[in-house]
Every structure is written in C-alpha cells, then in structure tokens.
Design a protein around this motif. Structure first.
Motif, mmCIF file in Angstrom:
data_model
loop_
_atom_site.group_PDB
_atom_site.id
_atom_site.type_symbol
_atom_site.label_atom_id
_atom_site.label_comp_id
_atom_site.label_asym_id
_atom_site.label_seq_id
_atom_site.Cartn_x
_atom_site.Cartn_y
_atom_site.Cartn_z
ATOM 1 N N HIS A 227 0.864 -1.183 0.000
ATOM 2 C CA HIS A 227 0.000 0.000 0.000
ATOM 3 C C HIS A 227 0.903 1.237 0.000
ATOM 4 O O HIS A 227 0.684 2.197 -0.730
ATOM 5 N N GLY A 228 1.913 1.228 0.853
ATOM 6 C CA GLY A 228 2.948 2.254 0.825
ATOM 7 C C GLY A 228 2.727 3.446 1.742
ATOM 8 O O GLY A 228 3.649 4.258 1.910
ATOM 9 N N ASP A 229 1.533 3.558 2.339
ATOM 10 C CA ASP A 229 1.290 4.706 3.241
ATOM 11 C C ASP A 229 0.127 4.362 4.178
ATOM 12 O O ASP A 229 -0.817 5.123 4.332
ATOM 13 N N LEU A 230 0.250 3.195 4.818
ATOM 14 C CA LEU A 230 -0.901 2.618 5.525
ATOM 15 C C LEU A 230 -0.988 3.124 6.978
ATOM 16 O O LEU A 230 -0.960 2.357 7.931
ATOM 17 N N HIS A 231 -1.102 4.440 7.127
ATOM 18 C CA HIS A 231 -1.284 5.012 8.462
ATOM 19 C C HIS A 231 -2.791 5.102 8.766
ATOM 20 O O HIS A 231 -3.627 4.835 7.881
ATOM 21 N N THR A 232 -3.131 5.483 9.986
ATOM 22 C CA THR A 232 -4.558 5.451 10.359
ATOM 23 C C THR A 232 -5.365 6.577 9.683
ATOM 24 O O THR A 232 -6.599 6.538 9.708
ATOM 25 N N GLY A 233 -4.666 7.538 9.051
ATOM 26 C CA GLY A 233 -5.372 8.511 8.215
ATOM 27 C C GLY A 233 -5.707 7.947 6.848
ATOM 28 O O GLY A 233 -6.444 8.554 6.067
ATOM 29 N N SER A 234 -5.156 6.781 6.515
ATOM 30 C CA SER A 234 -5.455 6.100 5.252
ATOM 31 C C SER A 234 -6.419 4.941 5.471
ATOM 32 O O SER A 234 -6.490 4.018 4.656
ATOM 33 N N VAL A 235 -7.115 4.956 6.601
ATOM 34 C CA VAL A 235 -8.063 3.870 6.888
ATOM 35 C C VAL A 235 -9.393 4.489 7.312
ATOM 36 O O VAL A 235 -9.445 5.324 8.223
ATOM 37 N N PHE A 236 -10.439 4.095 6.618
ATOM 38 C CA PHE A 236 -11.797 4.477 6.999
ATOM 39 C C PHE A 236 -12.401 3.325 7.793
ATOM 40 O O PHE A 236 -12.240 2.155 7.408
ATOM 41 N N VAL A 237 -13.096 3.650 8.878
ATOM 42 C CA VAL A 237 -13.658 2.579 9.714
ATOM 43 C C VAL A 237 -15.079 2.885 10.190
ATOM 44 O O VAL A 237 -15.478 4.054 10.280
ATOM 45 N N THR A 238 -15.787 1.822 10.479
ATOM 46 C CA THR A 238 -16.959 1.839 11.362
ATOM 47 C C THR A 238 -16.675 0.675 12.322
ATOM 48 O O THR A 238 -15.717 -0.073 12.109
#
Ligand code: SR1
Ligand code: MG
Length: 401
Positions: A227-238
C-alpha cells in the motif's frame, strides 16, 4: 496538448453527470472539495434527492502540503487506481470500489465512504474498532502474499511490478522517513522544546546503522506490492467495516513497511493519549486496547499469511524447505518493528505530523507525548533486529513509556 488542469467544483459536477448509470441528467448535484491530505484534490459529489454520491480524487502536479516548488508525477493517480483494483481483487470489500479512472485528468472516481470515519479521528475520540485487527490483517496477508514470489508466479510478478514503478512517491518516503530525521534538513519540523531529542537523533550512530539497513531494504527489496502509506489517516472505519484508502505510494517493497505503518500509528495514538483521555482509568483502558490491537494485528496476520503459504505457495523450494517459513516470518516481524519505529520518529521531527500528537492543545502534554513517541520509536529501531515475538516488540513500548 495536455488536457490536464486542476478541476473546480463545477467541472467536477459536469464529469460526474457524464458518468453512465450514476446520476440523473437533470439532478441538482452538490459538490464540496474536502481534501485535507498532503497531496490531492478530493471532491465529494452528492445528489441530495436520490442520496447517490461519489468521491472524485484528482492528483495535483505538486505536493499540496509544500507547494509548486515540489513537483510530483501525475502517474501516481494511475498507480493508485490500479493498486485499488488489485487490492479489491485480493482483499474484497476492504478498499473503496473504483468506478472510473481518467488518465488525462489524473482522476479516480470511487465509492463514497462518508458513513465511515477516518480511523485516526476515531481513535483520538477514544472509539474502538473490534473488527479492525481481523480486517486489516486479512488485507495485509492477502495483498502481500499474493503479490510476492510466494503467492504469484515469478514472471507475472516481474510484469506486475513494472506497473508500480513509483519514483516520486518513493523519494518522498526515502527522504522524509529514512534520511531527514537523522540530519539537519530544511524539511524537518519540530518544536523548540524537543530540540534536544532532535539533536540526539542526529548524533546516534547505532541508530543510524539500523535506519541505514531499513532504508537499504526499502530501496532494494521488491518483496510484494505495498500500500505504501498505511497510516490510520489512510483507513476508513466503522465498528464493523474497514477500508484502506489512498494507495498512491504503492510500489514493490519490503512487506514489513506496511505492517509497521499500521503498528506505528496505533502507537502514535497511544503516545497521544497523554491528552485525549482526561480520566486516568479511561486512558489506561484505551491504551490497553491499542496494545491488544497491535498484538492482534500481528498474530492474525501471521496465522493468515502462514495459512496462505501452506495452501498456495507457488515456489517448490520455499514450500518444501523445512524451517524456511519460520525464518521468513521472523525476518518479517523484525522488519515490521524497525519500520514501525521509523514511522513514529518521522511523525515527530519530520515534515508531516499526525493530529494524535500535534492537536494536543496543552504544550506540556504535547511535549510528553512527543518524547514518549520518540523513545518508543528509537527503541523499536534499535532493538527491532533482536525481537522474536510480538510480545518482545511491545516490551519496547513499555520501556519507552
Ligand atoms: C509530502 S507528503 C507527506 C506525507 O504525506 C503522506 O501521507 C505520506 O505519509 C507522506 O510521507
Ligand atoms: Mg494519503
């Protein structure tokens, strides 16, 4: 003649209307530019009448966070759209769906995830995501295994890696993560109160030796499509859904870099919870949740990756050689720890920071969080090559607290 130009909201609406099968030709669409990242324009387009909506993401020819003095290739939009499609194929339901890609405008039109929240914001509010570790470990195991020489025919892998040559975005990482924090660089950005820590990072040769090893792997080891930039700003969650977004940094690199990114950002939130939970018991409970999540991300990843290896490894020697899988997983854990450390350090002294720490309004609490993140990060970098279990990785965290 190039058709490329940055879109305005009216143009974005016109493009949305021209998409077959989406909006009624007479619909009154609403459009807002909502991009709050470092690099791109992001338009949110909705038809209030039908409730139909989509996201239109356009790459700018420079890094928005710095300005036009930092040019960036528009090809990253193609890389992002191809990475999203590959990830959807390998880890269905864990990324936004791509509806359309326009190479001339460096534009990707994709699923609107407004019913989700950015995980970093959710964690700052103290929310918990019980399915996150299960989802992200599936995303990591599937995308990394099936794009590596373990799970993909090796000639096909070479052909695929040609689609993900990403020099501009890799250079951002090479500079911002694996160089700037360890030298005097105009890119660096830290508060005067932690100048002593920044100086210590510049002077520690034992630390530099480990960063150099990790940098060398990042430069040379095309292990799998990251992915190359998998920080928590690059993750959408419910609570029940996880979607990895923004893979514009995708390239073939060392697997531990992606896993380390997830762990680093959970630990940055851990450090930031100096402030985000006022109540001590609440803070301890949130931190315990974060450490449990780190453990689960690794252990679930490891068991899923090993299961894929046992069932689907395409390489005879890798499959049949006793001890090779164990040695591989141990190296991977060590890389993960080292990369997690690098990703923590850069968010404190480097160019781009994280809100978990920067948004702490009280200067003393913020400084405490910054120092804690640096202690944990440097400990992970320096001791990463010694760890044998995720428990030992977490020991570095306890020592840094
Ligand atoms: C100049 S871009 C700064 C950072 O933003 C992205 O999310 C990456 O993490 C990059 O390093
Ligand atoms: Mg991004």
């Amino acid at each position: 003649m190039s058709l490329y130009h940055p879109l305005n909201e009216q143009e974005a609406i016109a493009i949305a209307k021209s998409l077959p099968g989406f909006f009624d030709a007479h619909a009154e669409l609403a459009c807002r530019e909502i991009g709050d990242g470092n690099l791109n324009l992001v338009f949110h387009i909705t038809d209030p009448e039908s409730g139909t909506s989509l996201i239109m993401k356009q790459a700018l020819p420079y890094a928005k966070v710095v300005g036009e003095s930092w040019p960036l290739s528009l090809d990253r939009a193609r890389i992002e759209s191809e990475a999203l499609r590959k990830q959807e194929e390998l880890a269905p339901g864990l990324v936004p769906k791509v509806y359309h890609y326009d190479g001339d405008l460096a534009l990707t039109i994709m699923e609107d995830l407004s019913d989700h929240v950015i995980m970093r914001r959710g964690l700052m509010d103290g929310s918990r995501y019980p399915e996150f570790a299960a989802h992200i470990s599936t995303f990591l195991a599937n995308t990394l295994f099936y794009t590596s020489d373990l799970g993909l025919n090796q000639q096909e892998k070479k052909r695929l890696s040609g689609r993900f040559i990403n020099p501009d975005l890799c250079k951002i990482t090479e500079d911002l993560i694996f160089d700037d924090p360890y030298t005097e660089s105009s890119n660096n950005n830290y508060e005067a109160s932690i100048a002593d820590c920044a100086a210590a990072l510049r002077e520690d040769n034992a630390l530099h030796l480990e960063v150099a090893r990790l940098r060398a792997k990042f430069l040379t080891q095309g292990q799998a499509l990251l992915h190359g930039d998998l920080h928590t700003g690059s993750v959408f969650v419910t609570p029940g859904s996880t979607k990895a977004i923004d893979p514009e940094f995708a390239y073939f690199g060392p697997m531990g870099y992606d896993i380390g990114a997830v762990i680093a950002n959970l630990l940055l939130n851990y450090a930031g919870h100096e402030h985000w939970s006022a109540d001590e018991r609440e803070r301890a409970a949130h931190r315990a949740y974060l450490l449990d999540t780190v453990t689960s991300v690794w252990t679930l990843f490891e068991s899923k990756f090993r299961a894929l290896w046992d069932a689907h490894c395409v390489d005879r020697l890798f499959r049949q050689t006793r001890g090779y899988q164990d040695a591989y997983m141990q190296d991977l854990l060590r890389d993960t720890a080292g990369y997690a450390g690098c990703k923590m350090v850069r968010r404190i002294v480097g160019l781009a920071h994280v809100a978990d720490i920067d948004a702490i309004p009280d200067a003393t609490a913020r400084e405490r969080a910054q120092r804690m993140a640096l202690r944990i990060g440097t400990d992970l970098i320096k001791n990463g090559r010694q760890v044998g279990t995720i428990g030992q990785v977490l020991q570095a965290v306890q020592e840094g607290v």
